[in-house]
Design a protein around this motif. Structure first.
Motif, PDB file in Angstrom:
ATOM      1  N   PHE A 120       0.844  -1.191   0.000  1.00  0.00           N
ATOM      2  CA  PHE A 120       0.000   0.000   0.000  1.00  0.00           C
ATOM      3  C   PHE A 120       0.880   1.242   0.000  1.00  0.00           C
ATOM      4  CE2 PHE A 120       0.592  -1.125   4.467  1.00  0.00           C
ATOM      5  CZ  PHE A 120       0.926   0.088   5.050  1.00  0.00           C
ATOM      6  N   LEU A 121       0.341   2.306  -0.595  1.00  0.00           N
ATOM      7  CA  LEU A 121       1.079   3.557  -0.732  1.00  0.00           C
ATOM      8  C   LEU A 121       1.269   4.202   0.636  1.00  0.00           C
ATOM      9  CD1 LEU A 121       2.309   5.569  -2.817  1.00  0.00           C
ATOM     10  CD2 LEU A 121       0.072   6.708  -2.831  1.00  0.00           C
ATOM     11  N   GLU A 122       2.508   4.530   0.973  1.00  0.00           N
ATOM     12  CA  GLU A 122       2.822   5.157   2.251  1.00  0.00           C
ATOM     13  C   GLU A 122       2.827   6.669   2.060  1.00  0.00           C
ATOM     14  OE1 GLU A 122       2.596   4.375   5.194  1.00  0.00           O
ATOM     15  OE2 GLU A 122       4.508   3.837   6.108  1.00  0.00           O
ATOM     16  N   GLU A 123       1.952   7.343   2.788  1.00  0.00           N
ATOM     17  CA  GLU A 123       1.827   8.787   2.645  1.00  0.00           C
ATOM     18  C   GLU A 123       2.878   9.550   3.442  1.00  0.00           C
ATOM     19  OE1 GLU A 123      -0.104  10.093   0.531  1.00  0.00           O
ATOM     20  OE2 GLU A 123      -1.477   8.452   0.045  1.00  0.00           O
ATOM     21  N   SER A 124       3.365   8.966   4.534  1.00  0.00           N
ATOM     22  CA  SER A 124       4.322   9.675   5.389  1.00  0.00           C
ATOM     23  C   SER A 124       5.311   8.684   5.995  1.00  0.00           C
ATOM     24  CB  SER A 124       3.591  10.430   6.503  1.00  0.00           C
ATOM     25  OG  SER A 124       4.515  10.992   7.426  1.00  0.00           O
ATOM     26  N   LEU A 125       6.567   9.117   6.128  1.00  0.00           N
ATOM     27  CA  LEU A 125       7.599   8.325   6.778  1.00  0.00           C
ATOM     28  C   LEU A 125       7.784   8.713   8.242  1.00  0.00           C
ATOM     29  CD1 LEU A 125      10.357   8.373   3.978  1.00  0.00           C
ATOM     30  CD2 LEU A 125       8.584   6.646   4.387  1.00  0.00           C
ATOM     31  N   GLY A 126       6.982   9.640   8.722  1.00  0.00           N
ATOM     32  CA  GLY A 126       7.093  10.074  10.116  1.00  0.00           C
ATOM     33  C   GLY A 126       8.410  10.786  10.365  1.00  0.00           C
ATOM     34  N   ASP A 127       9.110  10.374  11.416  1.00  0.00           N
ATOM     35  CA  ASP A 127      10.376  11.033  11.746  1.00  0.00           C
ATOM     36  C   ASP A 127      11.558  10.413  11.008  1.00  0.00           C
ATOM     37  OD1 ASP A 127      10.581   8.578  13.179  1.00  0.00           O
ATOM     38  OD2 ASP A 127      12.046   9.511  14.517  1.00  0.00           O
ATOM     39  N   ARG A 128      11.306   9.479  10.118  1.00  0.00           N
ATOM     40  CA  ARG A 128      12.389   8.788   9.435  1.00  0.00           C
ATOM     41  C   ARG A 128      12.705   9.429   8.077  1.00  0.00           C
ATOM     42  NH1 ARG A 128      13.595   4.658  12.605  1.00  0.00           N
ATOM     43  NH2 ARG A 128      15.276   4.018  11.207  1.00  0.00           N
ATOM     44  N   ALA A 129      13.960   9.282   7.688  1.00  0.00           N
ATOM     45  CA  ALA A 129      14.412   9.738   6.379  1.00  0.00           C
ATOM     46  C   ALA A 129      15.060   8.563   5.660  1.00  0.00           C
ATOM     47  CB  ALA A 129      15.410  10.889   6.527  1.00  0.00           C
ATOM     48  N   PHE A 130      14.777   8.432   4.375  1.00  0.00           N
ATOM     49  CA  PHE A 130      15.398   7.396   3.550  1.00  0.00           C
ATOM     50  C   PHE A 130      16.592   8.004   2.816  1.00  0.00           C
ATOM     51  CE2 PHE A 130      11.479   4.445   2.841  1.00  0.00           C
ATOM     52  CZ  PHE A 130      11.463   4.180   4.197  1.00  0.00           C
ATOM     53  N   ILE A 131      17.705   7.278   2.799  1.00  0.00           N
ATOM     54  CA  ILE A 131      18.897   7.697   2.073  1.00  0.00           C
ATOM     55  C   ILE A 131      19.133   6.687   0.960  1.00  0.00           C
ATOM     56  CG2 ILE A 131      21.360   8.224   2.213  1.00  0.00           C
ATOM     57  CD1 ILE A 131      20.961   8.687   5.222  1.00  0.00           C
ATOM     58  N   LEU A 132      19.032   7.126  -0.278  1.00  0.00           N
ATOM     59  CA  LEU A 132      19.216   6.258  -1.434  1.00  0.00           C
ATOM     60  C   LEU A 132      20.602   6.485  -2.015  1.00  0.00           C
ATOM     61  CD1 LEU A 132      15.763   6.583  -3.260  1.00  0.00           C
ATOM     62  CD2 LEU A 132      16.424   5.049  -1.381  1.00  0.00           C
ATOM     63  N   GLU A 135       5.620  15.375   2.015  1.00  0.00           N
ATOM     64  CA  GLU A 135       4.444  16.151   2.403  1.00  0.00           C
ATOM     65  C   GLU A 135       3.908  17.022   1.281  1.00  0.00           C
ATOM     66  OE1 GLU A 135       5.430  18.609   5.669  1.00  0.00           O
ATOM     67  OE2 GLU A 135       6.935  19.800   4.598  1.00  0.00           O
ATOM     68  N   ASN A 136       4.801  17.485   0.379  1.00  0.00           N
ATOM     69  CA  ASN A 136       4.340  18.330  -0.720  1.00  0.00           C
ATOM     70  C   ASN A 136       4.920  17.922  -2.076  1.00  0.00           C
ATOM     71  OD1 ASN A 136       6.992  19.158  -0.464  1.00  0.00           O
ATOM     72  ND2 ASN A 136       6.499  21.194   0.346  1.00  0.00           N
ATOM     73  N   ASN A 137       5.596  16.747  -2.126  1.00  0.00           N
ATOM     74  CA  ASN A 137       6.165  16.226  -3.378  1.00  0.00           C
ATOM     75  C   ASN A 137       7.144  17.192  -4.034  1.00  0.00           C
ATOM     76  OD1 ASN A 137       4.684  13.806  -3.234  1.00  0.00           O
ATOM     77  ND2 ASN A 137       2.910  14.785  -4.189  1.00  0.00           N
ATOM     78  N   SER A 138       7.901  17.909  -3.231  1.00  0.00           N
ATOM     79  CA  SER A 138       8.858  18.878  -3.766  1.00  0.00           C
ATOM     80  C   SER A 138      10.269  18.321  -3.712  1.00  0.00           C
ATOM     81  CB  SER A 138       8.800  20.182  -2.965  1.00  0.00           C
ATOM     82  OG  SER A 138       9.225  19.976  -1.627  1.00  0.00           O
ATOM     83  N   ILE A 139      11.122  18.794  -4.631  1.00  0.00           N
ATOM     84  CA  ILE A 139      12.528  18.422  -4.668  1.00  0.00           C
ATOM     85  C   ILE A 139      13.362  19.690  -4.547  1.00  0.00           C
ATOM     86  CG2 ILE A 139      14.393  17.418  -6.041  1.00  0.00           C
ATOM     87  CD1 ILE A 139      12.384  15.586  -7.335  1.00  0.00           C
ATOM     88  N   THR A 140      14.249  19.729  -3.552  1.00  0.00           N
ATOM     89  CA  THR A 140      15.111  20.881  -3.331  1.00  0.00           C
ATOM     90  C   THR A 140      16.537  20.404  -3.089  1.00  0.00           C
ATOM     91  OG1 THR A 140      14.637  20.849  -0.959  1.00  0.00           O
ATOM     92  CG2 THR A 140      13.250  22.261  -2.340  1.00  0.00           C
ATOM     93  N   ASN A 141      17.474  21.335  -3.165  1.00  0.00           N
ATOM     94  CA  ASN A 141      18.854  21.008  -2.818  1.00  0.00           C
ATOM     95  C   ASN A 141      18.957  20.814  -1.316  1.00  0.00           C
ATOM     96  OD1 ASN A 141      19.694  21.243  -5.485  1.00  0.00           O
ATOM     97  ND2 ASN A 141      20.190  23.416  -5.271  1.00  0.00           N
ATOM     98  N   ALA A 142      19.728  19.820  -0.908  1.00  0.00           N
ATOM     99  CA  ALA A 142      19.924  19.557   0.520  1.00  0.00           C
ATOM    100  C   ALA A 142      21.204  20.237   0.963  1.00  0.00           C
ATOM    101  CB  ALA A 142      20.002  18.062   0.785  1.00  0.00           C
ATOM    102  N   ASP A 143      21.085  21.140   1.943  1.00  0.00           N
ATOM    103  CA  ASP A 143      22.240  21.855   2.471  1.00  0.00           C
ATOM    104  C   ASP A 143      22.621  21.232   3.802  1.00  0.00           C
ATOM    105  OD1 ASP A 143      24.222  23.568   3.112  1.00  0.00           O
ATOM    106  OD2 ASP A 143      22.968  25.346   3.360  1.00  0.00           O
TER     107      ASP A 143
END
Length: 367
Positions: free
Chosen positions: A300-312, A347-355
């Motif tokens: 099922f589609l996961e809408e939120s990862l909560g406090d977790r971040a995925f690193i690919l 949360e908003n499907n946006s892509i930004t540079n990570a500083d």
């Protein structure tokens, strides 16, 4: 009842076999940091790292032709075959740890140990060419006993030294310090053990795989359609068993990643602006995350990862908690594109540079 003995008074006859039985650089450093007698019981030179290991060339020799053009080279078959035989392939192992101050913070840093050097982990960089290329090598006077270390995962990569153009390897995993599975750039799946002369291709000819993972002591691969297969090992034979149903899009403009988070497996569908196989440059336009249903084989589609971040990363994918690590924002996916770090916010499907510069400065001053 026998009297207790201070650790500094333990005989060297006992300490030396214990020290020589340690198999990681971190364990050796922590052992030597206990006290003077432990430090003199074993030296760093006594530690012989197992990696890198010699590994068979994952690419077969060139087919026989009168003349073969390899990139800008025009070679005869014998010349191309000779250069192919000179190709050197090495299997490297990198260990990722969570490093936290023993007495203060609940948050810590990701560090990695590769080729006996400890680095503060740049999560989006696979390897460093030299020590000067890595500003985050931990100093020699760093007191490891002041910090708690927890091993997170072990990552394996192939270093191929070749005089002729070769293909690409997307992912490498190792099971039980024996079986090595390789996903090629064209989607093929290979297997070998260190010491083998060549790799064996697994699966049907028309199957294309995106990622492979070791999960709960078993090896799983996901194909381009989102079907997860279990690699069943039977002595010297291997069977691909369909394990979980199809997930996500089967479009050629998507690439799938397997991520383990909190003991659960996820599929991350990465959407691209073009078909990615055979290309070195493409643009990421979005992600979708799917979680396996615990009571069945559905996703099922996961809408939120909560406090977790995925690193690919190209060598591994991992999940971190923002409560346990500095430098990451929850409900985000971190990835690299054209040597730049980007973050996708669910949360908003946006892509930004990570500083991450501020966190790197904090890390350097903290040590």
């Amino acid at each position: 009842m026998s009297e207790s003995v201070e650790c500094s008074e333990l005989p060297s006859e006992l300490l030396q076999p214990i020290g020589k039985g340690l198999d990681t650089r971190i364990d050796i450093l922590r052992f030597r940091g206990v006290c003077k007698s432990w430090r003199t019981a074993i030296s760093c030179s006594d530690f012989i790292p197992r990696f890198p290991l010699k590994f068979p060339n994952p690419f077969p020799p060139p087919r026989r032709r009168r003349r073969r053009r390899l990139g800008w080279l025009a070679l005869s078959h014998d010349e191309a075959d000779h250069l192919h035989q000179q190709t050197i392939c090495l299997l490297h192992e990198t260990i990722l740890y969570r490093l936290t101050p023993s007495a203060s913070s609940d948050q810590g840093w990701l560090i990695k140990v590769e080729d006996c050097k400890m680095h503060l982990l740049d999560p989006h960089r696979e390897r460093y060419e030299s020590e000067s290329d890595s500003p985050n090598i931990l100093p020699n006077n760093f007191v490891l006993l002041d910090y708690d270390t927890v091993e997170l995962t072990r990552v394996h990569t192939l270093e191929i030294q070749s005089h002729i153009p070769i293909g690409r390897v997307n992912k490498v995993v190792m099971l039980n310090d024996c079986h090595v599975f390789v996903v090629y750039g064209d989607g093929k799946l290979g297997h070998a053990k260190c010491g083998d002369e060549s790799l064996t291709c697994l699966g049907e000819k028309d199957m294309e795989f995106d990622d492979v993972i070791v999960y709960e002591g078993q090896v799983y691969v996901v194909d381009r359609f989102g079907i997860v297969w279990w690699i069943k090992i039977n002595d010297s034979t291997f069977d691909l068993v369909k394990f979980w149903n199809r997930c996500g899009s089967g479009c050629l403009k998507t690439q799938k990643h397997l991520v383990e988070s909190d003991g659960t497996i996820y599929i991350v569908d990465k959407y691209l602006d073009r078909e990615w196989r055979g290309r070195h440059y493409f643009c990421v336009v979005g992600f979708k995350v799917y979680k396996k249903n615990e009571w069945g084989g559905e996703w099922f589609l996961e809408e939120s990862l909560g406090d977790r971040a995925f690193i690919l990363r190209s060598d591994c994918s991992l999940s971190v908690s923002t409560r346990e690590f500095f430098g990451y924002e929850g409900n985000c996916i971190y990835f690299t594109q054209q040597n730049q770090i980007h973050v996708f916010k669910l949360e908003n499907n946006s892509i930004t540079n990570a500083d991450l510069n501020e966190d790197k400065v904090y890390i350097q001053t903290a040590f």
